[in-house]
Scaffold this motif. Structure first.
Motif, PDB file in Angstrom:
ATOM      1  N   LEU A 100      50.116  46.040  50.513  1.00 46.70           N
ATOM      2  CA  LEU A 100      51.102  47.106  50.636  1.00 46.70           C
ATOM      3  C   LEU A 100      50.480  48.424  51.045  1.00 46.70           C
ATOM      4  O   LEU A 100      51.161  49.300  51.566  1.00 46.70           O
ATOM      5  CB  LEU A 100      51.846  47.282  49.301  1.00 46.70           C
ATOM      6  N   SER A 101      49.184  48.578  50.754  1.00 45.90           N
ATOM      7  CA  SER A 101      48.478  49.806  51.100  1.00 45.90           C
ATOM      8  C   SER A 101      47.005  49.464  51.313  1.00 45.90           C
ATOM      9  O   SER A 101      46.536  48.408  50.905  1.00 45.90           O
ATOM     10  CB  SER A 101      48.629  50.844  49.988  1.00 45.90           C
ATOM     11  N   VAL A 102      46.315  50.365  51.959  1.00 41.09           N
ATOM     12  CA  VAL A 102      44.874  50.192  52.152  1.00 41.09           C
ATOM     13  C   VAL A 102      44.151  51.335  51.461  1.00 41.09           C
ATOM     14  O   VAL A 102      44.701  52.431  51.346  1.00 41.09           O
ATOM     15  CB  VAL A 102      44.497  50.133  53.661  1.00 41.09           C
ATOM     16  N   PRO A 103      42.975  51.088  50.949  1.00 42.99           N
ATOM     17  CA  PRO A 103      42.282  49.811  50.925  1.00 42.99           C
ATOM     18  C   PRO A 103      42.848  48.877  49.853  1.00 42.99           C
ATOM     19  O   PRO A 103      43.334  49.322  48.823  1.00 42.99           O
ATOM     20  CB  PRO A 103      40.849  50.193  50.569  1.00 42.99           C
ATOM     21  N   THR A 104      42.786  47.589  50.157  1.00 47.82           N
ATOM     22  CA  THR A 104      43.090  46.537  49.194  1.00 47.82           C
ATOM     23  C   THR A 104      41.955  45.539  49.270  1.00 47.82           C
ATOM     24  O   THR A 104      41.547  45.153  50.369  1.00 47.82           O
ATOM     25  CB  THR A 104      44.432  45.849  49.502  1.00 47.82           C
ATOM     26  N   THR A 105      41.430  45.147  48.124  1.00 49.35           N
ATOM     27  CA  THR A 105      40.356  44.157  48.085  1.00 49.35           C
ATOM     28  C   THR A 105      40.773  42.971  47.227  1.00 49.35           C
ATOM     29  O   THR A 105      41.425  43.138  46.201  1.00 49.35           O
ATOM     30  CB  THR A 105      39.046  44.745  47.528  1.00 49.35           C
ATOM     31  N   PHE A 106      40.406  41.790  47.690  1.00 52.26           N
ATOM     32  CA  PHE A 106      40.579  40.557  46.937  1.00 52.26           C
ATOM     33  C   PHE A 106      39.195  39.991  46.685  1.00 52.26           C
ATOM     34  O   PHE A 106      38.369  39.946  47.601  1.00 52.26           O
ATOM     35  CB  PHE A 106      41.374  39.523  47.750  1.00 52.26           C
ATOM     36  N   LEU A 107      38.928  39.546  45.477  1.00 55.35           N
ATOM     37  CA  LEU A 107      37.677  38.859  45.183  1.00 55.35           C
ATOM     38  C   LEU A 107      37.971  37.373  45.129  1.00 55.35           C
ATOM     39  O   LEU A 107      38.862  36.936  44.399  1.00 55.35           O
ATOM     40  CB  LEU A 107      37.073  39.350  43.869  1.00 55.35           C
ATOM     41  N   LEU A 108      37.235  36.624  45.949  1.00 52.57           N
ATOM     42  CA  LEU A 108      37.461  35.193  46.097  1.00 52.57           C
ATOM     43  C   LEU A 108      36.301  34.434  45.471  1.00 52.57           C
ATOM     44  O   LEU A 108      35.140  34.804  45.672  1.00 52.57           O
ATOM     45  CB  LEU A 108      37.555  34.832  47.586  1.00 52.57           C
ATOM     46  N   ASP A 109      36.619  33.371  44.747  1.00 49.22           N
ATOM     47  CA  ASP A 109      35.537  32.555  44.198  1.00 49.22           C
ATOM     48  C   ASP A 109      34.953  31.687  45.316  1.00 49.22           C
ATOM     49  O   ASP A 109      35.408  31.749  46.469  1.00 49.22           O
ATOM     50  CB  ASP A 109      36.003  31.742  42.996  1.00 49.22           C
ATOM     51  N   ALA A 110      33.961  30.877  45.002  1.00 48.85           N
ATOM     52  CA  ALA A 110      33.252  30.095  46.024  1.00 48.85           C
ATOM     53  C   ALA A 110      34.157  29.089  46.728  1.00 48.85           C
ATOM     54  O   ALA A 110      33.891  28.701  47.864  1.00 48.85           O
ATOM     55  CB  ALA A 110      32.055  29.386  45.398  1.00 48.85           C
ATOM     56  N   SER A 111      35.247  28.696  46.091  1.00 49.17           N
ATOM     57  CA  SER A 111      36.179  27.773  46.735  1.00 49.17           C
ATOM     58  C   SER A 111      37.207  28.507  47.589  1.00 49.17           C
ATOM     59  O   SER A 111      37.998  27.882  48.283  1.00 49.17           O
ATOM     60  CB  SER A 111      36.892  26.923  45.679  1.00 49.17           C
ATOM     61  N   GLY A 112      37.203  29.832  47.516  1.00 48.89           N
ATOM     62  CA  GLY A 112      38.135  30.627  48.309  1.00 48.89           C
ATOM     63  C   GLY A 112      39.374  31.060  47.565  1.00 48.89           C
ATOM     64  O   GLY A 112      40.236  31.730  48.115  1.00 48.89           O
ATOM     65  N   LYS A 113      39.470  30.693  46.307  1.00 47.80           N
ATOM     66  CA  LYS A 113      40.650  31.070  45.540  1.00 47.80           C
ATOM     67  C   LYS A 113      40.549  32.533  45.113  1.00 47.80           C
ATOM     68  O   LYS A 113      39.561  32.948  44.527  1.00 47.80           O
ATOM     69  CB  LYS A 113      40.782  30.182  44.306  1.00 47.80           C
ATOM     70  N   PRO A 114      41.573  33.338  45.408  1.00 49.48           N
ATOM     71  CA  PRO A 114      41.561  34.741  44.985  1.00 49.48           C
ATOM     72  C   PRO A 114      41.668  34.836  43.471  1.00 49.48           C
ATOM     73  O   PRO A 114      42.528  34.221  42.862  1.00 49.48           O
ATOM     74  CB  PRO A 114      42.788  35.351  45.658  1.00 49.48           C
TER      75      PRO A 114
END
Length: 142
Positions: A100-114
């Motif tokens: 919805l706005s920047v900056p936005t960060t997602f942390l993903l595990d090694a399998s790619g799941k947020p």
């Protein structure tokens, strides 16, 4: 005195309700985006990652968020991948991820799941703490 107490209670309920809605919204975004990392440009399974949505005209992105990400990347080394997405050029991707706005960060595990989502500027210390919590075997670079 009763009126003041009533107002304080009402304010506390409103703040608690707002915080609860924010947490539910974040859980909804994380659930909805669980399979999207497989289609991310540059995503490499097997390594934790930070997905970073920005735009060229975002001053906090340039002055605060990007340096924080560089600091985290330096600290964690090649065991971490940082994928930067220009939300103004890849609007559909940003929409799919619920940005919805920047900056936005997602942390993903090694399998790619947020596992975590951060709306707005997130300091390096918080990002590093979230990386530590991703899973028990994601140790810091020695």
């Amino acid at each position: 005195m009763d009126e003041l107490l009533t107002r304080l209670l009402l304010a506390a309920l409103l703040m608690g309700g707002g915080a609860g809605l924010f947490l539910l919204f974040n859980r909804f975004i994380l659930h909805r985006t669980a399979e999207l990392s497989r289609r991310l440009p540059g995503w490499q399974p097997g390594r934790a990652g930070i997905l970073y949505f920005t735009t060229p005209d975002c001053a906090p992105c340039r002055t605060v968020q990007r340096p924080a990400l560089q600091r985290v990347k330096l600290h964690w080394g090649d065991r971490l991948q940082v994928i930067e997405i220009d939300a103004s050029r890849q609007r559909e991707l940003a929409k799919q991820w619920g940005v919805l706005s920047v900056p936005t960060t997602f942390l993903l595990d090694a399998s790619g799941k947020p596992r975590f989502v951060n709306h707005g500027v997130t300091r390096a210390e918080q990002l590093m703490e979230q990386l530590r919590r991703l899973n028990g075997n994601f140790d810091e670079k020695r």
